[in-house]
Design an enzyme around this catalytic site. Sequence first.
Site, PDB file in Angstrom:
ATOM      1  N   GLU A 134       0.823  -1.217   0.000  1.00 29.17           N
ATOM      2  CA  GLU A 134       0.000   0.000   0.000  1.00 29.17           C
ATOM      3  C   GLU A 134       0.858   1.269   0.000  1.00 29.17           C
ATOM      4  O   GLU A 134       0.604   2.215   0.748  1.00 29.17           O
ATOM      5  CB  GLU A 134      -0.962  -0.023   1.200  1.00 29.17           C
ATOM      6  CG  GLU A 134      -1.906  -1.215   1.148  1.00 29.17           C
ATOM      7  CD  GLU A 134      -2.966  -1.243   2.247  1.00 29.17           C
ATOM      8  OE1 GLU A 134      -2.723  -0.658   3.311  1.00 29.17           O
ATOM      9  OE2 GLU A 134      -4.023  -1.862   2.025  1.00 29.17           O
ATOM     10  N   ASP A 192      -8.436  -8.959   4.419  1.00 34.71           N
ATOM     11  CA  ASP A 192      -8.161  -7.815   5.296  1.00 34.71           C
ATOM     12  C   ASP A 192      -9.179  -7.706   6.431  1.00 34.71           C
ATOM     13  O   ASP A 192     -10.054  -6.850   6.383  1.00 34.71           O
ATOM     14  CB  ASP A 192      -8.174  -6.523   4.451  1.00 34.71           C
ATOM     15  CG  ASP A 192      -7.556  -5.359   5.197  1.00 34.71           C
ATOM     16  OD1 ASP A 192      -6.965  -5.589   6.263  1.00 34.71           O
ATOM     17  OD2 ASP A 192      -7.655  -4.219   4.709  1.00 34.71           O
ATOM     18  N   GLU A 214     -12.260  -1.728  12.400  1.00 31.59           N
ATOM     19  CA  GLU A 214     -12.326  -1.107  11.073  1.00 31.59           C
ATOM     20  C   GLU A 214     -13.482  -1.656  10.230  1.00 31.59           C
ATOM     21  O   GLU A 214     -14.232  -0.881   9.626  1.00 31.59           O
ATOM     22  CB  GLU A 214     -10.994  -1.327  10.340  1.00 31.59           C
ATOM     23  CG  GLU A 214     -10.994  -0.790   8.925  1.00 31.59           C
ATOM     24  CD  GLU A 214      -9.661  -0.967   8.214  1.00 31.59           C
ATOM     25  OE1 GLU A 214      -8.709  -1.501   8.814  1.00 31.59           O
ATOM     26  OE2 GLU A 214      -9.584  -0.568   7.024  1.00 31.59           O
TER      27      GLU A 214
HETATM   28  C1  GCV Z   1      -2.300   0.650   8.395  1.00 31.98           C
HETATM   29  C2  GCV Z   1      -5.981  -1.983   5.707  1.00 31.98           C
HETATM   30  C3  GCV Z   1      -6.343  -0.676   6.341  1.00 31.98           C
HETATM   31  C4  GCV Z   1      -5.169   0.293   6.353  1.00 31.98           C
HETATM   32  C5  GCV Z   1      -4.000  -0.404   7.064  1.00 31.98           C
HETATM   33  C6  GCV Z   1      -3.679  -1.683   6.317  1.00 31.98           C
HETATM   34  C7  GCV Z   1      -2.566  -2.482   6.982  1.00 31.98           C
HETATM   35  O1  GCV Z   1      -5.771  -1.838   4.341  1.00 31.98           O
HETATM   36  O2  GCV Z   1      -7.435  -0.126   5.671  1.00 31.98           O
HETATM   37  O3  GCV Z   1      -5.548   1.447   7.022  1.00 31.98           O
HETATM   38  O4  GCV Z   1      -2.870   0.427   7.122  1.00 31.98           O
HETATM   39  O5  GCV Z   1      -4.822  -2.516   6.305  1.00 31.98           O
HETATM   40  O6  GCV Z   1      -2.885  -3.429   7.688  1.00 31.98           O
HETATM   41  O7  GCV Z   1      -1.407  -2.159   6.789  1.00 31.98           O
END
Ligand code: GCV
Length: 658
Positions: free
Chosen positions: A272, A351, A379
């Site tokens: 990411e 995720d 989340e």
């Molecule tokens: C910290 C998901 C979340 C991101 C997070 C990522 C991760 O994609 O939406 O906010 O980033 O996981 O675990 O690195």
Amino acid sequence: MSETEVHHAWLPPVAWQPIGSRRTLVVGTGPLVDTVRNEVAQACARYGGEVRTGQPGGGAPDLVLRTDPDPAADGDGYELVRAAGTTTVRSATPAGLLYGLFHVVRLGAAAFGADFPARTESPAARRRMLDHWDNVAVHPVMGQVERGYAGGSLFWRDGALREDLSRVHAYARLLAACGINAVTVNNVNVHAAEARLLTDRLADVAAIATVLRPYGIRVHLSVSFAAPMLVGGLPTADPVDEGVRRWWREAAGRVYAAIADFGGFVVKADSEGQPGPFGYGRSHADGANLLAAALEPFGGVVHWRAFVYNHHQDWRDRATDRARAAYDHFVPLDGRFHANVVLQVKYGPIDFQPREPLSPVIAAMPATSVAVELQVTQEYTGQQRHVCYLAPQWSELLRFPLAGRSVAELAGGGLVAVSNVGDDPFWTGHPLAQANLYAFGRLAWDPGADPGELLDEWISLTFGPDDPALRRTLHLMMDGSWRTYERYTAPLGVGFMVHPGDHYGPAVDGYEYSRWGTYHFADRDGVGVDRTRASGTGFTGQYPAPWSDVYESVWSCPDELLLFFHHVPYGHLLRSGSTVIQHIYDTHFAGAEQAAELVAWWRAVPVGGLVTAELHARVTERLGEQVRCAREWRDQINAYFWRKSGVPDAHGRPVDGS
Ligand code: GCV
């Protein structure tokens, strides 16, 4: 409770009454023993008991907390026994004594009732860690805490370390009381200000370590793989470059000079947008081993995250499957990681969804130390506005026999979770979300613990042991709440369908044509992702027997994961006997109704005792939002699938949102 006061969570003063009103002898030396002695002394000051050190005079003690110095001993275990009217905790390490003390707190009056035989306790996971996705500087999109639903950070505010760390002290007590022994103090997405924690802002990390240390908690730090460039002034971060290797060795040396018991680094690389070894044509073993070599002389570990996938996918490309990515990247590297590398694997291949199969990586790397990562911050499970007690999910995952051994056994590198706390007076936004933090710590210690019993344990500690009606109500509201949440959100394991970006509330096609690789492929005939070997992405082939075959067949795949592994017609008959489309309608009506029932249950709870007016009002406010949002989920999901399929509800209910 005013806004500046902090909720006691699972350590209200009354939880200390059984100890504080008795005579306790504490035997042992060292900082953690001092913590034990201070805790008991504070309880005695409040409830009239007595704490002694050295040999007792004036009658036998009711409680003996004794650590017998054994320099060779390691670990956090202890023995607990009650005989001849004395309860005794014995440990070979001071840490064991601390955990033994909190066991006595949990038992309450029962610790001083009938005799019980000696039992030994020791944690299943050596490292029981919370990762904070806290930013030092407020991020323009993600704020002070990425995916935080409980206010600001306990550690950082507007680019600086908080001056008053008393909340961190209170946090450390709570964490020790549920068994946590490691905390990462910054987000795995490491931005400019956070990169400096490794160098010129190391003193901030040391200050936090000083506050956490008396409760047996080690500090870990998320670092950027590009740190040699970002904060070291080097032209490269290539792991085979000698200058880079030297830079990391020196950086680690400085960290240990400042924090002798520093735990280690956490790294999100090539994920990411975070930098990583791929940028230099190197493997993740090269990357992880670079940092491991720097930490090795000091006994530190690298938690290297396996969350690596292509986040610039083309939705038209049906061959690329995000679920496959971690396995494809990491399994070929098994055996190539240094001993102090821990591969940190999210429990599922996508995720942190409310329902996913387990990540096959957990069972596929026998020569690598693997830690399993859970998400306490909600989340994808209601963002601490919805009641969603997650321990039943975690318990199911940890007990799952993935390769002849349970996931808890396979996770030799420990258990990790993303924390859900902030500077909110109730710690977690929704007061009932405290139970998730508590249960994570307790399950990391004992993955075999019953989640329902842990819930009762949390209720009794937090609200006092003497109110069976409250206990019954909270148990009813919370124990099945994860399944309720699952019912009114994305169906049958297909996942996502959340609002893009903030991930709250329904947006069935929110990610359907996006680059993130989280699709459901619904059309007029059917829905689901074909991940079979026979006709799909082949993801089922990443599982060991029997799961590779169980998931491959539409007839043996468990209903709750059907749409994760298969694309099926709406009329497909589930193992439950219902069709897919009818299941969607039924579960969404039921889930939204169950959410609405929570309100009536809570309304019947009177304000009083440890249910303060503020706490009552906060829960009421959150429940209102949960009911609204659950209805929205119900109507959007039902209307969407009715419009796609044209199949009416068998019971004639309105499925078009009317
Ligand atoms: C910290 C998901 C979340 C991101 C997070 C990522 C991760 O994609 O939406 O906010 O980033 O996981 O675990 O690195």
